[in-house]
Design a protein around this motif. Sequence first.
Motif, PDB file in Angstrom:
ATOM      1  N   THR A   1       0.846  -1.184   0.000  1.00  0.00           N
ATOM      2  CA  THR A   1       0.000   0.000   0.000  1.00  0.00           C
ATOM      3  C   THR A   1       0.885   1.239   0.000  1.00  0.00           C
ATOM      4  O   THR A   1       2.105   1.144   0.095  1.00  0.00           O
ATOM      5  CB  THR A   1      -0.920   0.036   1.236  1.00  0.00           C
ATOM      6  N   ALA A   2       0.257   2.405  -0.100  1.00  0.00           N
ATOM      7  CA  ALA A   2       0.976   3.672  -0.033  1.00  0.00           C
ATOM      8  C   ALA A   2       0.889   4.294   1.353  1.00  0.00           C
ATOM      9  O   ALA A   2       1.236   5.463   1.517  1.00  0.00           O
ATOM     10  CB  ALA A   2       0.426   4.637  -1.086  1.00  0.00           C
ATOM     11  N   LEU A   3       0.435   3.527   2.354  1.00  0.00           N
ATOM     12  CA  LEU A   3       0.381   4.053   3.718  1.00  0.00           C
ATOM     13  C   LEU A   3       1.778   4.396   4.219  1.00  0.00           C
ATOM     14  O   LEU A   3       2.760   3.778   3.796  1.00  0.00           O
ATOM     15  CB  LEU A   3      -0.266   3.025   4.654  1.00  0.00           C
TER      16      LEU A   3
ATOM     17  N   ALA B   1       1.584   1.313  -9.738  1.00  0.00           N
ATOM     18  CA  ALA B   1       1.228   2.569  -9.085  1.00  0.00           C
ATOM     19  C   ALA B   1       0.146   2.285  -8.053  1.00  0.00           C
ATOM     20  O   ALA B   1      -0.705   1.412  -8.268  1.00  0.00           O
ATOM     21  CB  ALA B   1       0.741   3.593 -10.100  1.00  0.00           C
ATOM     22  N   MET B   2       0.185   2.989  -6.908  1.00  0.00           N
ATOM     23  CA  MET B   2      -0.726   2.698  -5.803  1.00  0.00           C
ATOM     24  C   MET B   2      -1.448   3.956  -5.350  1.00  0.00           C
ATOM     25  O   MET B   2      -0.883   5.040  -5.338  1.00  0.00           O
ATOM     26  CB  MET B   2       0.060   2.106  -4.620  1.00  0.00           C
ATOM     27  N   LEU B   3      -2.693   3.768  -4.964  1.00  0.00           N
ATOM     28  CA  LEU B   3      -3.502   4.807  -4.327  1.00  0.00           C
ATOM     29  C   LEU B   3      -4.152   4.197  -3.094  1.00  0.00           C
ATOM     30  O   LEU B   3      -4.847   3.185  -3.199  1.00  0.00           O
ATOM     31  CB  LEU B   3      -4.585   5.328  -5.287  1.00  0.00           C
ATOM     32  N   THR B   4      -3.904   4.794  -1.940  1.00  0.00           N
ATOM     33  CA  THR B   4      -4.495   4.311  -0.687  1.00  0.00           C
ATOM     34  C   THR B   4      -5.278   5.445  -0.044  1.00  0.00           C
ATOM     35  O   THR B   4      -4.740   6.536   0.152  1.00  0.00           O
ATOM     36  CB  THR B   4      -3.417   3.801   0.286  1.00  0.00           C
ATOM     37  N   VAL B   5      -6.529   5.178   0.259  1.00  0.00           N
ATOM     38  CA  VAL B   5      -7.405   6.152   0.912  1.00  0.00           C
ATOM     39  C   VAL B   5      -7.646   5.689   2.343  1.00  0.00           C
ATOM     40  O   VAL B   5      -8.052   4.544   2.570  1.00  0.00           O
ATOM     41  CB  VAL B   5      -8.743   6.285   0.154  1.00  0.00           C
TER      42      VAL B   5
ATOM     43  N   ALA C   1      -8.694   1.756   2.084  1.00  0.00           N
ATOM     44  CA  ALA C   1      -8.987   1.082   0.817  1.00  0.00           C
ATOM     45  C   ALA C   1      -7.784   1.307  -0.082  1.00  0.00           C
ATOM     46  O   ALA C   1      -7.298   2.437  -0.204  1.00  0.00           O
ATOM     47  CB  ALA C   1     -10.260   1.638   0.178  1.00  0.00           C
ATOM     48  N   ASN C   2      -7.295   0.239  -0.688  1.00  0.00           N
ATOM     49  CA  ASN C   2      -6.067   0.309  -1.470  1.00  0.00           C
ATOM     50  C   ASN C   2      -6.333  -0.127  -2.911  1.00  0.00           C
ATOM     51  O   ASN C   2      -7.028  -1.116  -3.155  1.00  0.00           O
ATOM     52  CB  ASN C   2      -4.998  -0.600  -0.854  1.00  0.00           C
ATOM     53  N   PHE C   3      -5.791   0.632  -3.869  1.00  0.00           N
ATOM     54  CA  PHE C   3      -5.946   0.338  -5.288  1.00  0.00           C
ATOM     55  C   PHE C   3      -4.579   0.437  -5.960  1.00  0.00           C
ATOM     56  O   PHE C   3      -3.786   1.316  -5.622  1.00  0.00           O
ATOM     57  CB  PHE C   3      -6.913   1.328  -5.955  1.00  0.00           C
ATOM     58  N   GLY C   4      -4.318  -0.463  -6.887  1.00  0.00           N
ATOM     59  CA  GLY C   4      -3.060  -0.428  -7.608  1.00  0.00           C
ATOM     60  C   GLY C   4      -3.213  -0.996  -9.002  1.00  0.00           C
ATOM     61  O   GLY C   4      -4.076  -1.849  -9.253  1.00  0.00           O
ATOM     62  N   THR C   5      -2.384  -0.518  -9.900  1.00  0.00           N
ATOM     63  CA  THR C   5      -2.391  -1.047 -11.254  1.00  0.00           C
ATOM     64  C   THR C   5      -0.984  -0.955 -11.824  1.00  0.00           C
ATOM     65  O   THR C   5      -0.221  -0.045 -11.485  1.00  0.00           O
ATOM     66  CB  THR C   5      -3.383  -0.278 -12.150  1.00  0.00           C
ATOM     67  N   GLY C   6      -0.629  -1.936 -12.664  1.00  0.00           N
ATOM     68  CA  GLY C   6       0.709  -1.948 -13.235  1.00  0.00           C
ATOM     69  C   GLY C   6       0.881  -3.129 -14.167  1.00  0.00           C
ATOM     70  O   GLY C   6      -0.097  -3.726 -14.634  1.00  0.00           O
TER      71      GLY C   6
END
Length: 298
Positions: free
Chosen positions: A109-111, A193-197, A204-209
């Motif tokens: 995650t990006a935390l 790439a990661m996006l953590t809310v 909630a964690n989202f990533g794509t690559g």
Amino acid sequence: MRHIVLFALLAFSVGLSAQSFKSRIHYKVNMGDSSQLHQLILLDYTKLLGTAVEVEKDSIYFLVRGTNEPTAIPLRELRFLGVFNSVESRPYRDTRGVPGFSDLTYERTALPHHSKGQIRVINLLYSVAEWNLNKNLRLGVGLAGPLGIMTTQKYRFSITPDLHLGVSSQILFLPLIERFPNNGPVVLGDVSAMLTVGNDRRFANFGTGILFNNDDPGSPIWGHRFGIGGRISPRWHVYSEMLMTLNDEFSELSLFPSINASLGAKKHRWHFGIFTVFFDEDNFFPPPLPYVGYSYYW
């Protein structure tokens, strides 16, 4: 549709940042009470001792010990505010008696990082030691299986206390396996790439690559990552994570879902869960399999 999803995520994160500062202030803190010694911890883990005077709009006014005038600190830079106990000396992490939560079991995650480094072992097949070069960049090296050398890289930063972005990669070298017909070791890996809310209390964690393989001349495989979870007690987290891969060349879809729980104590964290796989081309969906993991932080 994509614009609607992005707008919803942005609105969700802004809403969290507007209301979540209260969750970062310990209930025992009495604003303006000079009989209490408060400890304020910033996002970069800078620690200040003094008295929290008041919260006004987007700032908290803090009178640092030994000064005469309070300093305005933006709430977006506040990690935690508590009552400092000189005997127990418990800052943010130790107030809960557990290490901070930043990565899931298999997915990143990006935390924010809550330690200077960690050692992580999963089912005795994945063993990696990681170090922080600074508050944003973490590098690691270890073993994956009996024949592979693994390197990890992760760069992350926070836009607000509840909105985090990052880039992560893992590269696996197989020195004993040579490419055919070309010489040289097989190299596997991914870049995402990661996006953590949210934060380690709820996220909630989202990533794509892409996933790449230098032994496969075909096109790279897209990998999409999802995770959601949170803390249910001072020591326990529960979460679910999934990797979805798409091979456009062969129109193949693969899913790797898991359900997990982790128990933290001091510098240790144990991971438990079950996972399975699904390959649509073979309609292969075995029963869930258990796993056990362990992490040590310093």
